[in-house]
Design a protein around this motif. Structure first.
Motif, PDB file in Angstrom:
ATOM      1  N   VAL A   1       1.026  -1.094   0.027  1.00  0.00           N
ATOM      2  CA  VAL A   1      -0.219  -0.087   0.326  1.00  0.00           C
ATOM      3  C   VAL A   1       0.294   0.761   0.135  1.00  0.00           C
ATOM      4  O   VAL A   1       1.493   1.423   0.686  1.00  0.00           O
ATOM      5  N   LEU A   2       0.584   2.324  -1.031  1.00  0.00           N
ATOM      6  CA  LEU A   2       1.324   3.385  -1.276  1.00  0.00           C
ATOM      7  C   LEU A   2       0.288   3.606  -0.404  1.00  0.00           C
ATOM      8  O   LEU A   2      -0.299   4.707  -0.810  1.00  0.00           O
TER       9      LEU A   2
ATOM     10  N   SER B   1       0.404   4.761  12.420  1.00  0.00           N
ATOM     11  CA  SER B   1      -0.980   3.705  13.105  1.00  0.00           C
ATOM     12  C   SER B   1      -0.941   3.639  11.819  1.00  0.00           C
ATOM     13  O   SER B   1      -2.424   2.874  12.756  1.00  0.00           O
ATOM     14  N   PHE B   2      -1.466   4.871  11.261  1.00  0.00           N
ATOM     15  CA  PHE B   2      -2.406   4.170   9.663  1.00  0.00           C
ATOM     16  C   PHE B   2      -1.285   2.740   8.987  1.00  0.00           C
ATOM     17  O   PHE B   2      -2.246   2.161   9.252  1.00  0.00           O
ATOM     18  N   ALA B   3      -0.152   3.163   9.561  1.00  0.00           N
ATOM     19  CA  ALA B   3       0.835   1.487   7.592  1.00  0.00           C
ATOM     20  C   ALA B   3       0.728   0.165   9.482  1.00  0.00           C
ATOM     21  O   ALA B   3       0.306  -0.450   8.848  1.00  0.00           O
ATOM     22  N   ASP B   4       0.535   0.439  10.585  1.00  0.00           N
ATOM     23  CA  ASP B   4       0.215  -0.530  11.486  1.00  0.00           C
ATOM     24  C   ASP B   4      -1.252  -1.776  10.938  1.00  0.00           C
ATOM     25  O   ASP B   4      -1.090  -2.605  10.884  1.00  0.00           O
TER      26      ASP B   4
ATOM     27  N   THR C   1       3.781  -6.310  -6.928  1.00  0.00           N
ATOM     28  CA  THR C   1       3.662  -5.975  -8.145  1.00  0.00           C
ATOM     29  C   THR C   1       1.820  -5.960  -8.050  1.00  0.00           C
ATOM     30  O   THR C   1       0.793  -6.119  -8.752  1.00  0.00           O
ATOM     31  N   LYS C   2       1.116  -6.095  -6.830  1.00  0.00           N
ATOM     32  CA  LYS C   2      -0.317  -5.888  -6.296  1.00  0.00           C
ATOM     33  C   LYS C   2       0.093  -4.593  -5.643  1.00  0.00           C
ATOM     34  O   LYS C   2       0.118  -4.712  -4.471  1.00  0.00           O
ATOM     35  N   LEU C   3      -0.380  -3.856  -5.918  1.00  0.00           N
ATOM     36  CA  LEU C   3      -0.301  -2.429  -5.303  1.00  0.00           C
ATOM     37  C   LEU C   3      -2.146  -1.720  -4.881  1.00  0.00           C
ATOM     38  O   LEU C   3      -2.225  -1.782  -5.853  1.00  0.00           O
ATOM     39  N   ALA C   4      -1.976  -0.787  -4.157  1.00  0.00           N
ATOM     40  CA  ALA C   4      -2.458   0.043  -3.458  1.00  0.00           C
ATOM     41  C   ALA C   4      -2.796   1.828  -3.454  1.00  0.00           C
ATOM     42  O   ALA C   4      -1.271   1.870  -2.714  1.00  0.00           O
ATOM     43  N   VAL C   5      -3.294   2.088  -3.473  1.00  0.00           N
ATOM     44  CA  VAL C   5      -3.050   3.329  -2.802  1.00  0.00           C
ATOM     45  C   VAL C   5      -3.661   4.432  -2.146  1.00  0.00           C
ATOM     46  O   VAL C   5      -5.311   4.261  -2.603  1.00  0.00           O
ATOM     47  N   GLY C   6      -3.552   5.366  -1.248  1.00  0.00           N
ATOM     48  CA  GLY C   6      -4.605   5.755  -0.311  1.00  0.00           C
ATOM     49  C   GLY C   6      -4.108   7.079   0.621  1.00  0.00           C
ATOM     50  O   GLY C   6      -2.949   6.748   0.448  1.00  0.00           O
ATOM     51  N   GLY C   7      -4.952   8.165   0.861  1.00  0.00           N
ATOM     52  CA  GLY C   7      -4.316   8.963   1.429  1.00  0.00           C
ATOM     53  C   GLY C   7      -5.592   9.631   2.625  1.00  0.00           C
ATOM     54  O   GLY C   7      -6.956   9.189   1.984  1.00  0.00           O
ATOM     55  N   ILE C   8      -5.152  10.253   3.229  1.00  0.00           N
ATOM     56  CA  ILE C   8      -6.418  11.176   4.066  1.00  0.00           C
ATOM     57  C   ILE C   8      -6.035  12.580   3.475  1.00  0.00           C
ATOM     58  O   ILE C   8      -5.074  13.034   3.665  1.00  0.00           O
TER      59      ILE C   8
ATOM     60  N   ASN D   1      -0.793  -8.078   7.141  1.00  0.00           N
ATOM     61  CA  ASN D   1       0.487  -8.733   6.603  1.00  0.00           C
ATOM     62  C   ASN D   1       0.161  -8.062   5.035  1.00  0.00           C
ATOM     63  O   ASN D   1       1.141  -9.043   4.380  1.00  0.00           O
ATOM     64  N   LEU D   2       0.157  -6.940   4.691  1.00  0.00           N
ATOM     65  CA  LEU D   2       0.197  -6.088   3.465  1.00  0.00           C
ATOM     66  C   LEU D   2       2.497  -4.999   3.888  1.00  0.00           C
ATOM     67  O   LEU D   2       1.573  -4.337   5.004  1.00  0.00           O
ATOM     68  N   SER D   3       2.866  -4.781   3.234  1.00  0.00           N
ATOM     69  CA  SER D   3       3.533  -4.118   2.954  1.00  0.00           C
ATOM     70  C   SER D   3       3.372  -2.318   2.557  1.00  0.00           C
ATOM     71  O   SER D   3       2.448  -2.111   2.721  1.00  0.00           O
ATOM     72  N   VAL D   4       4.243  -1.977   3.521  1.00  0.00           N
ATOM     73  CA  VAL D   4       3.841  -0.093   2.921  1.00  0.00           C
ATOM     74  C   VAL D   4       4.393   0.377   3.248  1.00  0.00           C
ATOM     75  O   VAL D   4       5.832   0.521   3.348  1.00  0.00           O
ATOM     76  N   LEU D   5       4.522   1.850   2.067  1.00  0.00           N
ATOM     77  CA  LEU D   5       5.746   2.452   1.569  1.00  0.00           C
ATOM     78  C   LEU D   5       4.452   3.160   2.085  1.00  0.00           C
ATOM     79  O   LEU D   5       3.467   4.487   1.394  1.00  0.00           O
ATOM     80  N   ILE D   6       5.269   4.454   2.493  1.00  0.00           N
ATOM     81  CA  ILE D   6       4.178   6.143   3.274  1.00  0.00           C
ATOM     82  C   ILE D   6       5.719   7.436   2.333  1.00  0.00           C
ATOM     83  O   ILE D   6       6.758   7.448   2.264  1.00  0.00           O
TER      84      ILE D   6
END
Length: 362
Positions: free
Chosen positions: A152-153, A167-170, A218-225, A176-181
């Motif tokens: 998740v980006l 805390s959102f990344a957690d 290879t399986k990506l999502a993007v999101g934000g607040i 079990n999803l990796s996160v890049l902020i």
């Protein structure tokens, strides 16, 4: 005579602390500041001049506690203390647009405190800078050993930075999803070299996606607040590598900046756009901060959430994002009595998003 943003900002300076607490006390707690620390500072009824000093003192106390615990070998306790120090420094500076030098000093102090704690988090992270033309894209990377190619980006709001988003990344890491902020243009560290422009944002997104692919995801999502809820639909519209996108409390455009929003947001967006001129700010936000040019190109599954009591961004703008997108699977969730980013109902939005992403990233 040119109208200066700070002239409008300081008009409300005597009540600035009350304004900030009124908007963002739930946000502070959701991010990980202990409620008792928030109440202790609020109970002192600080003037705006006193504001950064009280938060810095709190950060120093947590950082000293982290140093003691680390020396004693209590790495878990130390990691949490450094994380709390990071947040205290962050909230000392995040709206300090009238004192830019002090703002940057506290931001750097926040980063340094978090760097001490990153190796000792439940999901250890690392700081990575990605070369992108004349810029360096600041990121924090948290890789889950069982991610299976899923990442998740994540992006915060206009006044946020990546150090506030752990805390959102957690929530995603727990599934079990990796996160890049990422600090996008105009945000966090990046604001000092790359003010927000649509073209710059696309370069940031494309460069970051390339890096994520290099890591093997290879399986990506993007999101934000907040403003990240504007940046991320744009990211999914201009880069079709994402299998899903989400946003919480984000605007379609900045139509309310000089009409409905408190004056502190003028300082905020002046910082984001890299101008101290109010007329230029109005022109830049009208030109650059809109989804009108790309929203029809968003085709992936989309989830947009908004609180119906949001005083900063009207929930009708979220309806506009969903209705004007070309998403194959659009979802709009309006949370009754939710404030900006629904931080007063965090349990009604974070798990919903995270569980949905697990279903989409297959």
């Amino acid at each position: 005579m040119a109208r200066k943003i700070m002239d409008a900002f300081i008009k409300d300076i005597n009540s600035m602390g009350d304004i900030v607490f009124g908007h963002w006390m739930p946000r502070m707690v959701v991010a990980g500041v202990d409620m008792n620390d928030v109440l202790r500072i609020r109970g002192q009824n600080p003037t705006w001049q006193q504001w950064p000093g009280l938060w810095e003192q709190l950060g120093d106390e947590h950082q000293a506690r982290g140093d003691r615990e680390l020396a004693a070998g209590h790495t878990l306790t130390a990691g949490q203390a450094y994380r709390m120090a990071n947040l205290a420094y962050h909230y000392g500076h995040f709206m300090l647009f009238d004192r830019p030098a002090l703002k940057e000093t506290l931001m750097r102090k926040s980063m340094a405190a978090l760097d001490k704690g990153l190796p000792y988090q439940r999901y250890p992270g690392r700081r990575v800078y990605l070369p992108c033309g004349p810029w360096q894209i600041p990121t924090l990377v948290f890789e889950h050993p069982q991610a299976g190619g899923r990442l998740v980006l994540l992006t915060g709001g206009a006044d946020a930075n990546k150090e506030e988003m752990l805390s959102f990344a957690d929530v995603f890491l727990d599934r079990n999803l990796s996160v890049l902020i990422m600090d996008g243009p105009g945000q966090g560290e990046a604001a000092y070299t790359a003010p927000y422009r649509r073209s710059t944002h696309k370069q940031f997104v494309d460069t970051t996606v390339d890096y994520i692919h290099q890591l093997g995801y290879t399986k990506l999502a993007v999101g934000g607040i907040s403003m990240g809820g504007h940046f991320c639909p744009r990211a999914a519209a201009v880069n079709h590598s994402f299998q899903a996108a989400f946003g919480v409390g984000g605007p379609f455009d900045m139509r309310d900046l000089t009409t409905k929003m408190d004056t502190l947001f003028l300082g905020d967006f002046g910082h984001v756009m890299g101008t101290d001129d109010l007329d230029e700010l109005e022109a830049l936000t009208a030109q650059e901060c809109t989804l009108a040019d790309v929203i029809a190109d968003l085709t992936c599954p989309l989830m947009i959430l908004h609180g119906d009591k949001d005083r900063i961004c009207d929930y009708e703008q979220s309806k506009e994002i969903v209705e004007k997108s070309s998403s194959v699977e659009p979802h709009l969730i309006i949370i009754e009595d939710g404030n900006h980013v629904c931080n007063n109902y965090v349990y009604k939005y974070r798990p919903v998003i995270a569980d949905w992403l697990v279903e989409k990233l297959v």
